[in-house]
Scaffold this active site. Structure first.
Site, mmCIF file in Angstrom:
data_model
loop_
_atom_site.group_PDB
_atom_site.id
_atom_site.type_symbol
_atom_site.label_atom_id
_atom_site.label_comp_id
_atom_site.label_asym_id
_atom_site.label_seq_id
_atom_site.Cartn_x
_atom_site.Cartn_y
_atom_site.Cartn_z
ATOM 1 N N ALA B 35 1.453 1.372 -4.049
ATOM 2 C CA ALA B 35 1.031 2.293 -2.990
ATOM 3 C C ALA B 35 0.775 1.515 -1.703
ATOM 4 O O ALA B 35 0.504 0.309 -1.733
ATOM 5 C CB ALA B 35 -0.236 3.024 -3.410
ATOM 6 N N ASP B 36 0.893 2.217 -0.563
ATOM 7 C CA ASP B 36 0.430 1.624 0.681
ATOM 8 C C ASP B 36 -0.820 2.383 1.127
ATOM 9 O O ASP B 36 -1.275 3.290 0.433
ATOM 10 C CB ASP B 36 1.531 1.618 1.750
ATOM 11 C CG ASP B 36 1.999 3.018 2.124
ATOM 12 O OD1 ASP B 36 1.233 3.997 1.948
ATOM 13 O OD2 ASP B 36 3.149 3.147 2.591
ATOM 14 N N SER B 37 -1.370 2.000 2.283
ATOM 15 C CA SER B 37 -2.648 2.587 2.683
ATOM 16 C C SER B 37 -2.546 4.102 2.886
ATOM 17 O O SER B 37 -3.484 4.839 2.598
ATOM 18 C CB SER B 37 -3.163 1.909 3.952
ATOM 19 O OG SER B 37 -2.224 2.086 4.999
#
Lengths: 427, 78
Positions: B35-37
């Site tokens: 995941a990214d932010s």
């Protein structure tokens, strides 16, 4: 250009991709277009009860194998929700174009010399619409973190660059319905002046949604008389025309510096030989009398190409099927060609797929280049009774084999923006 | 596995497009699940929706693993 000492570098087309109402894939779409098929139909994807215009050209669902769109074949499911449909369609067309070109930079320097310039007229309008509904319901906290990057126009270029690691100029054009031509022309210039060796360039649009249809309906721009006979709705130059039919899709070209393309043995479709632009400084939506802005854009493109009107065998018209615009463009082309008018063919491929707005100039670039490759002018469907006679053959109803080596393609946009591009057979 | 844990894992699988087997209790959204932010912001929103709770921003920042999410939700619903 300041102090440019050397001649501009030459730019050729080495890859093409398309997603439009006739389907996906250049061979599939072109075959259908030459056969005189239409991609216009009744809108099924939302309720049109309260809209005066109920028809449009939508990219057909299906599989890659049968020329239809199944997003799961192109974009991982988890990424689909991070992008509006206009970005998804751009990715589909760009993927085809890049694979077609065979260009896959293998070192950092080559990646940095490969850029992207894909524009859109409107961008993520449906995404903005949905976010607005949440806000009107007091649900500000339910706005997705992907809302902004999904709606931003330059994210089409962004996603293509991320997918392929293209680290050169990353740019985008927004000039309404002239976007596609501006993107291709501007990208070609970036290569010509040595900002890049390869540019993935084009336009994309997906405004066939309630908000887009309602907006153009309000501007009285859309056809409303053919809701019961959708394939008849887009009829450029015909006396029965009553507005444009909206279409969605994307067109993408891989543009490449000539020597770069030759050195790697790339297939060269055509050369981008001329590009011209102008502004009307007249009205927000209506073209000026005599469409003199269009005339100046075409003339500038010819000057850029160092060509005469007699060098052009086919014009891919803007020809949107609006009562005012079609005849004004015809008038401007007649004025440009003078006595040569009888030797040139001009058609509007919007008759088959509708008006793709910011993608129009890009998909029409694909058709223009194929017209050169196959020496055939695609037809103007539904041109049964022209509202005005002309010496120019407008390729009514059926495609025509013609000795085509050089094509001029026009796109004009709201705001009084005009762009013309000229492609020629690669020497 | 509690109902909460099962539901949390299902949401993670759906939103991050990862294999169910990778969504272990200790898995970190960013380090282990790709995941990214922005993905994590969306995940927290999905938890709020699914469990009808509110996760304040300062608490959301501390939810970095599957276990963090389960613990917060179970406490919030208790």
């Amino acid at each position: 250009m300041f102090g440019r000492m050397t001649a501009p570098r030459r730019v050729v087309v080495t890859g093409m991709g398309i997603a439009c109402p006739l389907g996906l894939g250049v061979p599939h779409v072109w075959k259908r277009m030459l056969a005189g098929e239409s991609g216009i139909g009744a809108i099924q994807s939302f309720d049109t009860t309260n809209l005066a215009a109920k028809i449009a050209g939508q990219v057909p669902n299906g599989t890659k194998a049968d020329g239809g769109l199944d997003l799961n074949e192109w974009i991982p499911t988890k990424d689909q929700k991070k992008m509006d449909r206009f970005i998804q369609l751009a990715l589909v067309a760009a993927t085809e174009a890049v694979e077609d070109s065979g260009w896959m930079p293998e070192d950092e320097e080559s990646r940095c010399r490969t850029g992207v310039m894909i524009g859109s007229g409107i961008g993520g309008l449906p995404t903005i619409f949905e976010a607005s509904i949440l806000i009107s319901q007091g649900k500000q906290r339910r706005i997705s973190p992907f809302f902004i990057p999904s709606a931003l126009i330059n994210l089409a270029s962004g996603h293509v660059s991320i997918r392929y690691g293209f680290k050169g100029p990353n740019h985008s054009v927004v000039t309404a319905c002239a976007t596609g031509v501006h993107a291709i022309g501007d990208a070609a210039r970036l290569i010509a002046v040595n900002d890049a060796d390869v540019m993935v360039a084009g336009g994309t649009e997906a405004a066939v949604a309630e908000i887009g249809m309602a907006g153009f309906c309000a501007a009285r721009a859309l056809s409303t008389a053919y809701n019961d006979d959708p394939t008849k709705g887009s009829r450029p130059w015909d006396e029965g025309r009553d507005g444009f039919v909206m279409g969605e899709g994307a067109g993408v070209l891989v543009l490449e510096e000539l020597e770069h393309a030759k050195a790697r043995g790339a297939h060269i479709y055509a050369e981008v030989i001329g590009y011209g632009m102008s502004g009307d400084a007249y009205h927000i939506t209506a073209p000026a009398d005599g469409h003199e802005g269009a005339f100046r854009a075409m003339r500038a493109a010819l000057e850029d190409a160092r060509m005469q009107p007699s060098d052009i065998q086919y014009v891919n018209a803007h020809g949107t099927s609006t009562p005012l615009g079609d005849d004004l463009e015809l008038e401007a082309v007649e004025r440009l060609f003078g006595d040569e008018a009888r030797n040139v063919a001009m058609s509007s491929t919007k008759s088959a797929i509708g008006h793709l707005l910011g993608a129009a100039g890009a998909v029409e670039a694909v058709f223009s280049i194929l017209a050169i490759r196959d020496r055939v002018a695609p037809p103007t469907l539904n041109l049964e009774k022209p509202s005005r006679e002309s010496a120019i053959d407008r390729v009514a109803l059926h495609a025509q084999e013609r000795p085509i080596d050089v094509v001029l393609s026009n796109s004009f946009g709201f705001g009084g923006t005009n762009a013309s591009v000229i492609f020629c057979r690669a020497a | 596995m509690s109902d909460t844990a099962e539901k949390v894992k299902k949401i993670v699988v759906e939103h991050l497009g990862v294999e169910e087997s990778k969504v272990t209790t200790d898995a970190s959204f960013i380090d282990d699940l790709g995941a990214d932010s922005l993905d994590t912001v969306e995940l927290v929103m999905a938890f709020e929706e699914a469990f009808a709770i509110e996760i304040p921003d300062d608490a959301a920042e501390k939810i970095t693993t599957v276990k963090d999410a389960i613990d917060f939700i179970e406490k919030a619903k208790a």
